[in-house]
Every structure is written in C-alpha cells, then in structure tokens.
Write a protein that holds these residues in place. Structure first.
Motif, PDB file in Angstrom:
ATOM      1  N   PHE A  86       0.861  -1.185   0.000  1.00 31.25           N
ATOM      2  CA  PHE A  86       0.000   0.000   0.000  1.00 31.25           C
ATOM      3  C   PHE A  86       0.893   1.229   0.000  1.00 31.25           C
ATOM      4  CE2 PHE A  86      -1.857   3.480   2.480  1.00 31.25           C
ATOM      5  CZ  PHE A  86      -3.003   3.725   1.737  1.00 31.25           C
ATOM      6  N   GLN A  87       0.475   2.250  -0.757  1.00 30.35           N
ATOM      7  CA  GLN A  87       1.243   3.489  -0.822  1.00 30.35           C
ATOM      8  C   GLN A  87       0.305   4.682  -0.919  1.00 30.35           C
ATOM      9  OE1 GLN A  87       4.875   3.825  -3.398  1.00 30.35           O
ATOM     10  NE2 GLN A  87       3.717   5.425  -4.429  1.00 30.35           N
ATOM     11  N   ALA A  88       0.667   5.755  -0.226  1.00 29.85           N
ATOM     12  CA  ALA A  88      -0.081   7.008  -0.302  1.00 29.85           C
ATOM     13  C   ALA A  88       0.917   8.154  -0.418  1.00 29.85           C
ATOM     14  CB  ALA A  88      -0.955   7.194   0.930  1.00 29.85           C
ATOM     15  N   THR A  89       0.652   9.105  -1.316  1.00 33.56           N
ATOM     16  CA  THR A  89       1.514  10.270  -1.495  1.00 33.56           C
ATOM     17  C   THR A  89       0.669  11.531  -1.531  1.00 33.56           C
ATOM     18  OG1 THR A  89       1.439   9.994  -3.909  1.00 33.56           O
ATOM     19  CG2 THR A  89       3.313   9.015  -2.744  1.00 33.56           C
ATOM     20  N   GLY A  90       1.199  12.591  -0.944  1.00 30.74           N
ATOM     21  CA  GLY A  90       0.508  13.874  -0.957  1.00 30.74           C
ATOM     22  C   GLY A  90       1.170  14.866  -0.028  1.00 30.74           C
ATOM     23  N   ASP A  91       1.133  16.144  -0.368  1.00 34.06           N
ATOM     24  CA  ASP A  91       1.700  17.207   0.461  1.00 34.06           C
ATOM     25  C   ASP A  91       3.154  16.926   0.817  1.00 34.06           C
ATOM     26  OD1 ASP A  91      -0.789  18.465   0.443  1.00 34.06           O
ATOM     27  OD2 ASP A  91      -1.445  17.419   2.262  1.00 34.06           O
ATOM     28  N   SER A  92       3.919  16.389  -0.152  1.00 32.83           N
ATOM     29  CA  SER A  92       5.349  16.083  -0.009  1.00 32.83           C
ATOM     30  C   SER A  92       5.634  14.866   0.871  1.00 32.83           C
ATOM     31  CB  SER A  92       6.123  17.292   0.549  1.00 32.83           C
ATOM     32  OG  SER A  92       6.041  18.388  -0.336  1.00 32.83           O
ATOM     33  N   TRP A  93       4.597  14.151   1.300  1.00 34.65           N
ATOM     34  CA  TRP A  93       4.775  12.990   2.172  1.00 34.65           C
ATOM     35  C   TRP A  93       4.557  11.693   1.402  1.00 34.65           C
ATOM     36  CZ3 TRP A  93       6.790  13.233   6.956  1.00 34.65           C
ATOM     37  CH2 TRP A  93       6.762  14.481   7.616  1.00 34.65           C
ATOM     38  N   LEU A  94       5.203  10.642   1.861  1.00 38.61           N
ATOM     39  CA  LEU A  94       5.031   9.288   1.344  1.00 38.61           C
ATOM     40  C   LEU A  94       4.753   8.352   2.516  1.00 38.61           C
ATOM     41  CD1 LEU A  94       5.433   6.903  -0.761  1.00 38.61           C
ATOM     42  CD2 LEU A  94       7.842   6.949  -0.072  1.00 38.61           C
ATOM     43  N   VAL A 134      12.415  15.077  -1.195  1.00 35.97           N
ATOM     44  CA  VAL A 134      13.657  15.846  -1.292  1.00 35.97           C
ATOM     45  C   VAL A 134      13.663  16.584  -2.630  1.00 35.97           C
ATOM     46  CG1 VAL A 134      16.174  15.715  -1.331  1.00 35.97           C
ATOM     47  CG2 VAL A 134      14.857  14.145   0.119  1.00 35.97           C
ATOM     48  N   PRO A 135      13.899  17.885  -2.637  1.00 42.65           N
ATOM     49  CA  PRO A 135      13.886  18.618  -3.910  1.00 42.65           C
ATOM     50  C   PRO A 135      14.969  18.113  -4.860  1.00 42.65           C
ATOM     51  CG  PRO A 135      13.799  20.134  -2.041  1.00 42.65           C
ATOM     52  CD  PRO A 135      14.118  18.776  -1.485  1.00 42.65           C
ATOM     53  N   VAL A 136      14.587  17.883  -6.118  1.00 45.31           N
ATOM     54  CA  VAL A 136      15.536  17.501  -7.167  1.00 45.31           C
ATOM     55  C   VAL A 136      15.241  18.346  -8.406  1.00 45.31           C
ATOM     56  CG1 VAL A 136      15.943  15.144  -6.374  1.00 45.31           C
ATOM     57  CG2 VAL A 136      14.021  15.612  -7.894  1.00 45.31           C
ATOM     58  N   ASN A 137      16.279  18.634  -9.162  1.00 47.32           N
ATOM     59  CA  ASN A 137      16.118  19.455 -10.363  1.00 47.32           C
ATOM     60  C   ASN A 137      15.957  18.597 -11.608  1.00 47.32           C
ATOM     61  OD1 ASN A 137      16.382  21.944  -8.977  1.00 47.32           O
ATOM     62  ND2 ASN A 137      18.613  21.698  -8.953  1.00 47.32           N
ATOM     63  N   ILE A 138      15.159  17.539 -11.492  1.00 42.88           N
ATOM     64  CA  ILE A 138      14.886  16.659 -12.617  1.00 42.88           C
ATOM     65  C   ILE A 138      13.376  16.584 -12.794  1.00 42.88           C
ATOM     66  CG2 ILE A 138      15.138  14.345 -13.565  1.00 42.88           C
ATOM     67  CD1 ILE A 138      17.621  14.005 -11.863  1.00 42.88           C
ATOM     68  N   GLN A 139      12.925  16.958 -13.963  1.00 44.95           N
ATOM     69  CA  GLN A 139      11.498  16.972 -14.225  1.00 44.95           C
ATOM     70  C   GLN A 139      10.920  15.562 -14.160  1.00 44.95           C
ATOM     71  OE1 GLN A 139      10.504  18.720 -17.981  1.00 44.95           O
ATOM     72  NE2 GLN A 139       8.366  19.094 -17.439  1.00 44.95           N
ATOM     73  N   GLN A 142      10.284  12.201  -8.459  1.00 44.85           N
ATOM     74  CA  GLN A 142      10.052  12.429  -7.036  1.00 44.85           C
ATOM     75  C   GLN A 142      11.009  11.553  -6.245  1.00 44.85           C
ATOM     76  OE1 GLN A 142       6.882  11.381  -8.875  1.00 44.85           O
ATOM     77  NE2 GLN A 142       7.120  13.483  -9.574  1.00 44.85           N
ATOM     78  N   LEU A 143      11.749  12.165  -5.325  1.00 40.75           N
ATOM     79  CA  LEU A 143      12.712  11.469  -4.483  1.00 40.75           C
ATOM     80  C   LEU A 143      12.344  11.711  -3.027  1.00 40.75           C
ATOM     81  CD1 LEU A 143      15.375   9.844  -4.218  1.00 40.75           C
ATOM     82  CD2 LEU A 143      16.570  12.057  -4.166  1.00 40.75           C
ATOM     83  N   TYR A 144      12.247  10.630  -2.252  1.00 43.71           N
ATOM     84  CA  TYR A 144      11.855  10.718  -0.846  1.00 43.71           C
ATOM     85  C   TYR A 144      12.945  10.118   0.040  1.00 43.71           C
ATOM     86  CZ  TYR A 144       7.131  11.401  -2.740  1.00 43.71           C
ATOM     87  OH  TYR A 144       6.034  11.854  -3.435  1.00 43.71           O
ATOM     88  N   ALA A 145      13.259  10.809   1.124  1.00 48.24           N
ATOM     89  CA  ALA A 145      14.058  10.221   2.194  1.00 48.24           C
ATOM     90  C   ALA A 145      13.101   9.482   3.120  1.00 48.24           C
ATOM     91  CB  ALA A 145      14.816  11.300   2.955  1.00 48.24           C
ATOM     92  N   THR A 146      13.413   8.236   3.456  1.00 45.28           N
ATOM     93  CA  THR A 146      12.462   7.395   4.185  1.00 45.28           C
ATOM     94  C   THR A 146      13.062   6.878   5.497  1.00 45.28           C
ATOM     95  OG1 THR A 146      13.166   5.377   3.030  1.00 45.28           O
ATOM     96  CG2 THR A 146      11.373   6.654   2.037  1.00 45.28           C
ATOM     97  N   GLY A 147      12.178   6.547   6.401  1.00 44.91           N
ATOM     98  CA  GLY A 147      12.555   5.910   7.652  1.00 44.91           C
ATOM     99  C   GLY A 147      11.387   5.088   8.159  1.00 44.91           C
ATOM    100  N   GLY A 148      11.677   4.010   8.859  1.00 43.46           N
ATOM    101  CA  GLY A 148      10.581   3.173   9.356  1.00 43.46           C
ATOM    102  C   GLY A 148      11.078   1.928  10.048  1.00 43.46           C
ATOM    103  N   LEU A 149      10.282   0.873   9.957  1.00 44.55           N
ATOM    104  CA  LEU A 149      10.555  -0.384  10.654  1.00 44.55           C
ATOM    105  C   LEU A 149      10.311  -1.559   9.717  1.00 44.55           C
ATOM    106  CD1 LEU A 149       8.625   0.365  13.982  1.00 44.55           C
ATOM    107  CD2 LEU A 149      11.103   0.518  13.648  1.00 44.55           C
ATOM    108  N   GLY A 182      16.273   4.953   4.399  1.00 41.26           N
ATOM    109  CA  GLY A 182      16.573   4.725   2.995  1.00 41.26           C
ATOM    110  C   GLY A 182      16.026   5.812   2.096  1.00 41.26           C
ATOM    111  N   MET A 183      15.681   5.422   0.878  1.00 46.18           N
ATOM    112  CA  MET A 183      15.162   6.355  -0.114  1.00 46.18           C
ATOM    113  C   MET A 183      14.176   5.630  -1.021  1.00 46.18           C
ATOM    114  SD  MET A 183      16.616   5.179  -3.150  1.00 46.18           S
ATOM    115  CE  MET A 183      16.597   6.593  -4.210  1.00 46.18           C
ATOM    116  N   ALA A 184      13.297   6.424  -1.624  1.00 48.03           N
ATOM    117  CA  ALA A 184      12.338   5.923  -2.611  1.00 48.03           C
ATOM    118  C   ALA A 184      12.295   6.916  -3.763  1.00 48.03           C
ATOM    119  CB  ALA A 184      10.950   5.755  -1.994  1.00 48.03           C
ATOM    120  N   LEU A 185      12.317   6.389  -4.976  1.00 40.33           N
ATOM    121  CA  LEU A 185      12.362   7.240  -6.171  1.00 40.33           C
ATOM    122  C   LEU A 185      11.298   6.785  -7.158  1.00 40.33           C
ATOM    123  CD1 LEU A 185      15.423   8.452  -8.168  1.00 40.33           C
ATOM    124  CD2 LEU A 185      13.687   7.113  -9.353  1.00 40.33           C
TER     125      LEU A 185
END
Length: 261
Positions: A86-94, A134-139, A142-149, A182-185
C-alpha cells in the motif's frame, strides 16, 4: 444622498470581490503559473517475488548450515505465498507498507556416501515507511528520504539424515523488528512508462547486525487506474540471537500489479 453614496461603494466592493478570482486565474494563465494540486493519491498492489535463498542458517545445537535454493527450486517447493503493498503520497509525504508470507521446503543429497538434508522455512515480512520529498532538479522525478521499521519472522526446520549416523532434527522460530532508513524514487519516463526504486539499510545492531533491501522496477500505465511493473528485489539479513542464526540473502525477479485511486 449619503445613502446613495454608500450603496455605490458597496456595489464597487462587491464587484471587485467577484472579479478577483477571475483576474487571478487569468493572471496565472498569462504568466504560466503551474496549477496547484491538492489531495492525496493512493495505490494498492498485489506483488510477486520469485526469490532464491542463499546463505547460512543455524538452529540450537547445530552449526550453521549452508542453504542454497534457486528461484526455480523455490517455486517447485513452494507451499504457499501471499504479498501485497500500500502506498499514499501527498503534500510532499510518502506513506508505504508491504507484507509478504511464504512457505517453502526442500531436500538435498549431501556427503560422499549419501545422506540428505531437509529444509523448511515459513517467513513473514512486514515493512512500514514514512518518507518526505527531497527537492531535485529533474522533471517528472520524485525522491523521498524514508525511515521506518521492518518486522521479520522465520520458522525453520532443519533435518540431517546421514547414512552411518543417527539423524538429527532441529526446529526454531524467531521474530524481530529492525529500524531502517533509505530512499524511494519514482520517475515518469512519459505518460505511460515509469521507473520505481526503493532501497534501505537498517538493524544497526539493535536487532539484526545489518539488514539491506533494494527493489528496482520498470512499469507501464495501462489506464489511469491500473499499472504493472517488473524488476528485481533483494533482501539481506544478518541476525543472531541465542542459538538462532540467520545470515542469508533472498533475491529474484519482482512483479507488481497496482490499482490507483
């Protein structure tokens, strides 16, 4: 006369209030301002992981035994499996989570004089992540810095049946939770094709000594609500507790059928 002036003033204010959104919209069109997107996007997916298993597993009273099960062997000896995410994205959050349950069993001949080793494993994996963009200059990226369990549970049965000695049977189970970062792209190649990459590292000696996971897929949007993707996934975990030892890598082809809303 005074009342007439007030009425005219109120009429002018009302006209300006009515015209303001229209003027703002026209200005946005003239200056090319991007439209403001609001709301969240959701994805529910059914996953398939054709995984091989390589490493060493030890149970109480037994030294760690090498286990090498190919993806084809795993499919042949698969007793059951289920995976979803399951995944949800919005308002810069993942927000992301995935779940997998599987059970495999295999036998192998060992030793110059014969004998067999039996292996059976039941596994539960659950990952929960929160990410921030995370802001990136590539059209279109979307790049996200992630943390969890990540929760892992293994029930393992090992049996050794040598030819000239009595057989040995051991079973054990272990559950633990690792913190991970980690990260998600996500990158849209065009309106149909896209690329997804996720990677994380965790454990840090809190539960596992280390755990690493990476997934990379290429996907295709069949419609606005259905997509599929295909790629590769690998998970390495080095964990020991008491007489339980699990130092192994699962890796193989990964597929996903996603529903968007």
């Amino acid at each position: 006369m005074e009342m007439t002036g007030k009425c005219r003033l109120l009429g002018i204010v009302a006209a300006l209030a009515t015209a303001t959104p229209v003027v703002a919209a026209d200005a946005a069109d003239v200056y090319g301002a991007p439209p403001i997107e609001s709301g969240w996007k959701y994805q529910v997916a059914l996953d398939g992981w054709f995984t091989a298993l390589d490493g060493s597993i030890g149970l109480r009273g037994l030294p760690a035994a090498d286990v090498n099960v190919s993806a084809l062997d795993a499919i042949e000896h698969l007793e059951g499996a289920f995976a979803a995410s399951f995944q949800a994205t919005g308002d810069s959050w993942l927000l992301y989570s995935d779940f997998m349950w599987s059970k495999i069993s295999a036998d192998a001949d060992v030793g110059p004089f014969g004998g067999t080793v039996g292996f059976e494993q039941e596994q539960v994996l659950f990952t929960a992540l929160v990410g921030y963009e995370v802001p990136v200059n590539i059209q279109n990226m979307q790049l996200y810095a992630t943390g969890g369990l990540r929760y892992q549970h293994y029930s393992v049965d090992l049996s050794i049946d040598p030819v000239f000695f009595p057989g040995i049977n051991r079973s054990g189970s272990q559950s633990w939770v690792d913190p991970i970062v980690g990260m998600a792209l996500h990158y849209d190649i065009n309106d149909r094709w896209f690329v997804d990459v996720m990677a994380d590292v965790g454990g840090f000696g809190i539960a596992s000594d280390i755990t690493l996971q990476g997934t990379a897929t290429v996907g295709y949007n069949w419609t606005d609500t259905i997509s599929s993707s295909f790629g590769y996934r690998a998970l390495y975990t080095d964990h020991s507790d008491g007489g339980f030892r699990y130092d192994a890598t699962q890796h193989g082809l990964f597929t996903r059928l996603s529903f968007h809303f």
